[in-house]
Structure formats: C-alpha cells, structure tokens
Motif scaffolding. Sequence first.
Motif, PDB file in Angstrom:
ATOM      1  N   LEU A  46     116.205  50.321  19.202  1.00 45.47           N
ATOM      2  CA  LEU A  46     116.747  51.444  18.439  1.00 45.47           C
ATOM      3  C   LEU A  46     118.127  51.853  18.917  1.00 45.47           C
ATOM      4  N   ALA A  47     118.326  51.766  20.201  1.00 45.47           N
ATOM      5  CA  ALA A  47     119.600  52.193  20.752  1.00 45.47           C
ATOM      6  C   ALA A  47     120.742  51.263  20.355  1.00 45.47           C
ATOM      7  N   LEU A  48     120.425  50.079  19.877  1.00 47.36           N
ATOM      8  CA  LEU A  48     121.448  49.140  19.452  1.00 47.36           C
ATOM      9  C   LEU A  48     121.963  49.427  18.040  1.00 47.36           C
ATOM     10  N   LEU A  49     121.402  50.446  17.400  1.00 46.94           N
ATOM     11  CA  LEU A  49     121.775  50.776  16.024  1.00 46.94           C
ATOM     12  C   LEU A  49     123.120  51.480  16.010  1.00 46.94           C
ATOM     13  N   LEU A  50     124.173  50.749  15.796  1.00 51.03           N
ATOM     14  CA  LEU A  50     125.500  51.327  15.840  1.00 51.03           C
ATOM     15  C   LEU A  50     126.211  51.280  14.490  1.00 51.03           C
ATOM     16  N   LEU A  51     125.609  50.672  13.504  1.00 54.67           N
ATOM     17  CA  LEU A  51     126.229  50.600  12.192  1.00 54.67           C
ATOM     18  C   LEU A  51     125.665  51.670  11.282  1.00 54.67           C
ATOM     19  N   GLN A  52     126.428  52.040  10.271  1.00 55.31           N
ATOM     20  CA  GLN A  52     125.962  53.034   9.322  1.00 55.31           C
ATOM     21  C   GLN A  52     125.232  52.354   8.187  1.00 55.31           C
ATOM     22  N   GLY A  53     124.514  53.160   7.402  1.00 56.72           N
ATOM     23  CA  GLY A  53     123.822  52.642   6.234  1.00 56.72           C
ATOM     24  C   GLY A  53     122.348  52.489   6.525  1.00 56.72           C
ATOM     25  N   CYS A  54     121.539  52.797   5.533  1.00 54.37           N
ATOM     26  CA  CYS A  54     120.099  52.706   5.697  1.00 54.37           C
ATOM     27  C   CYS A  54     119.497  52.038   4.470  1.00 54.37           C
ATOM     28  N   ALA A  55     118.350  51.413   4.653  1.00 59.85           N
ATOM     29  CA  ALA A  55     117.603  50.817   3.554  1.00 59.85           C
ATOM     30  C   ALA A  55     116.147  51.200   3.735  1.00 59.85           C
TER      31      ALA A  55
ATOM     32  N   LEU B   7     115.023  63.273  24.546  1.00 53.04           N
ATOM     33  CA  LEU B   7     116.119  62.423  24.986  1.00 53.04           C
ATOM     34  C   LEU B   7     115.460  61.262  25.717  1.00 53.04           C
ATOM     35  N   VAL B   8     115.677  60.047  25.207  1.00 53.77           N
ATOM     36  CA  VAL B   8     115.001  58.865  25.736  1.00 53.77           C
ATOM     37  C   VAL B   8     116.029  57.950  26.391  1.00 53.77           C
ATOM     38  N   SER B   9     115.702  57.554  27.603  1.00 51.71           N
ATOM     39  CA  SER B   9     116.488  56.566  28.330  1.00 51.71           C
ATOM     40  C   SER B   9     115.597  55.337  28.463  1.00 51.71           C
ATOM     41  N   ALA B  10     115.969  54.270  27.748  1.00 49.48           N
ATOM     42  CA  ALA B  10     115.174  53.042  27.747  1.00 49.48           C
ATOM     43  C   ALA B  10     115.786  52.064  28.741  1.00 49.48           C
ATOM     44  N   HIS B  11     114.949  51.506  29.598  1.00 49.11           N
ATOM     45  CA  HIS B  11     115.395  50.567  30.630  1.00 49.11           C
ATOM     46  C   HIS B  11     114.714  49.226  30.395  1.00 49.11           C
ATOM     47  N   TYR B  12     115.518  48.188  30.271  1.00 53.11           N
ATOM     48  CA  TYR B  12     114.993  46.842  30.131  1.00 53.11           C
ATOM     49  C   TYR B  12     115.883  45.935  30.966  1.00 53.11           C
TER      50      TYR B  12
ATOM     51  N   ASP C  57     118.488  45.088  33.449  1.00 53.65           N
ATOM     52  CA  ASP C  57     119.599  45.899  33.943  1.00 53.65           C
ATOM     53  C   ASP C  57     120.267  46.707  32.838  1.00 53.65           C
ATOM     54  N   GLN C  58     119.661  46.750  31.660  1.00 56.48           N
ATOM     55  CA  GLN C  58     120.205  47.531  30.548  1.00 56.48           C
ATOM     56  C   GLN C  58     119.555  48.906  30.486  1.00 56.48           C
ATOM     57  N   THR C  59     120.369  49.921  30.222  1.00 56.75           N
ATOM     58  CA  THR C  59     119.875  51.268  29.977  1.00 56.75           C
ATOM     59  C   THR C  59     120.524  51.766  28.698  1.00 56.75           C
ATOM     60  N   ILE C  60     119.693  52.208  27.766  1.00 56.48           N
ATOM     61  CA  ILE C  60     120.164  52.681  26.477  1.00 56.48           C
ATOM     62  C   ILE C  60     119.610  54.087  26.252  1.00 56.48           C
ATOM     63  N   LEU C  61     120.445  54.979  25.724  1.00 57.19           N
ATOM     64  CA  LEU C  61     120.043  56.353  25.438  1.00 57.19           C
ATOM     65  C   LEU C  61     119.949  56.590  23.937  1.00 57.19           C
ATOM     66  N   PHE C  62     118.984  57.395  23.531  1.00 51.57           N
ATOM     67  CA  PHE C  62     118.922  57.864  22.153  1.00 51.57           C
ATOM     68  C   PHE C  62     118.111  59.149  22.114  1.00 51.57           C
ATOM     69  N   GLU C  63     118.182  59.821  20.989  1.00 50.48           N
ATOM     70  CA  GLU C  63     117.496  61.096  20.801  1.00 50.48           C
ATOM     71  C   GLU C  63     116.474  60.938  19.688  1.00 50.48           C
ATOM     72  N   GLY C  64     115.285  61.467  19.914  1.00 49.87           N
ATOM     73  CA  GLY C  64     114.232  61.443  18.898  1.00 49.87           C
ATOM     74  C   GLY C  64     113.854  62.856  18.510  1.00 49.87           C
TER      75      GLY C  64
ATOM     76  N   PHE D 119     103.272  62.564  10.220  1.00 45.10           N
ATOM     77  CA  PHE D 119     104.028  62.501  11.461  1.00 45.10           C
ATOM     78  C   PHE D 119     105.402  61.951  11.100  1.00 45.10           C
ATOM     79  N   LEU D 120     106.452  62.675  11.454  1.00 42.88           N
ATOM     80  CA  LEU D 120     107.818  62.249  11.159  1.00 42.88           C
ATOM     81  C   LEU D 120     108.571  62.020  12.459  1.00 42.88           C
ATOM     82  N   LEU D 121     109.331  60.932  12.510  1.00 45.04           N
ATOM     83  CA  LEU D 121     110.184  60.624  13.653  1.00 45.04           C
ATOM     84  C   LEU D 121     111.561  60.272  13.113  1.00 45.04           C
ATOM     85  N   ALA D 122     112.580  60.957  13.606  1.00 45.38           N
ATOM     86  CA  ALA D 122     113.974  60.619  13.287  1.00 45.38           C
ATOM     87  C   ALA D 122     114.664  60.270  14.597  1.00 45.38           C
ATOM     88  N   VAL D 123     115.357  59.133  14.609  1.00 45.86           N
ATOM     89  CA  VAL D 123     116.059  58.667  15.801  1.00 45.86           C
ATOM     90  C   VAL D 123     117.554  58.774  15.548  1.00 45.86           C
TER      91      VAL D 123
END
Length: 194
Positions: A10-19, A54-59, A61-68, A77-81
């Motif tokens: 999810l943290a790799l989502l850097l482009l705009q636009g949704c489907a 606020l989620v910090s994902a570790h895989y 040596d990579q650490t990615i941040l995102f907000e849920g 149940f609704l989740l927006a990232v």
Amino acid sequence: MFHRPSFLLLALLLLQGCAARPAAPLATVRIAPQLDLVLPQPGTLARSVNATQLVSAHYGDQTILFEGHISAKPDRFLLAVIDPLGRKALTITWTDQDIVYEAAPWLPPKLRPENMLADLVVLYWPEAVVREALRASGGTVVAAPGTRSIMAGGREVIQADYHMAAADPWTGHDHYRNLPRGYDLDIESVAQFP
C-alpha cells in the motif's frame, strides 16, 4: 516464492487515479503457509469503532509509512488508506455480502483486500472469533494480557503485542509480526467509540 505483505504494498501507491474493482465474496485467506483464516462477517467485531492509524511497515531493510482510517459498524467495515503525500490510495468496503475496493489502477493484482482485512481480524477481532476463523485449517490462538499469537503445527506464525491506552487495542501502540512472510507492522492507533 517472494511474498510482499499487503500493508507494505500500500505504501508504494504513489500515482493518482482509482479504479473500482469488486473482490470475491467473503473468503478464506492464506495468512501463512498451510494456514488459512476464514474471513468472518464484519459485524462479529461486536462493536462500533472509528480509528485513525499511523502504520510503519517493515520488510527486510525497507520501512514504509501510511495512514489508515477505519469506520466499523455492525453492518459494514470501511478502510481508507492515505499515502505519505496525503492522497487517498485505497478504500475497502466490507459488508456481509461482499468486499469492494477502489485502488490505483496499477496496484499489483496480488494485493488482495482480504489479506489486509485478515491482518486486522487477527489483531482486533474478539479472540473467540479469531479461533473460529482459524479452526478449519488447524490454527490456534494463544492469548495473554497484551499479547496474541497464532500457532500452526505447534509453531508461532503470527505475533501481536499491544501497548494499549485505556486497556483497548484500538488506542495505543500495536506491533504485529508475520514470521513466515517476514514483515512487521508498528501501528499507532487513536480510536473513538460512537
């Protein structure tokens, strides 16, 4: 086979636009080798919650941040990232009938909303619900104050530690670790209960 954790992608989502894409109806989700979780109905959470995480994902040596942003009610149940730039990257709507999500069109097809929901179920659903969700594949839950482990074949495969404010896992710091898939999530949660 290389498996990336759902939250990390999810943290790799850097482009705009949704489907909009409908997901398969409520499903059995592979959470570790030889271990499946039967996704329960969202109402089995047995409470309403509005939470910001606020989620910090570790895989590796990579650490990615995102907000849920989570809104849980008995019927849905609704989740927006939100990505690090403040853009809505993904939404999931989970009801008794289905799971529907909206994501950037280039989102990898291996990313399944059911996997994200399974991680949330393991972390936050009542222990009895998680036990039942794992029963068919032989998984078990070992819980003690502030911890929850998922066991398969006598070995721990998932570990959750809760550092809660007000004795509730939805408020405070949670650490989630999927051992066979090699990822950790550090989650800072603030919840409001309607």
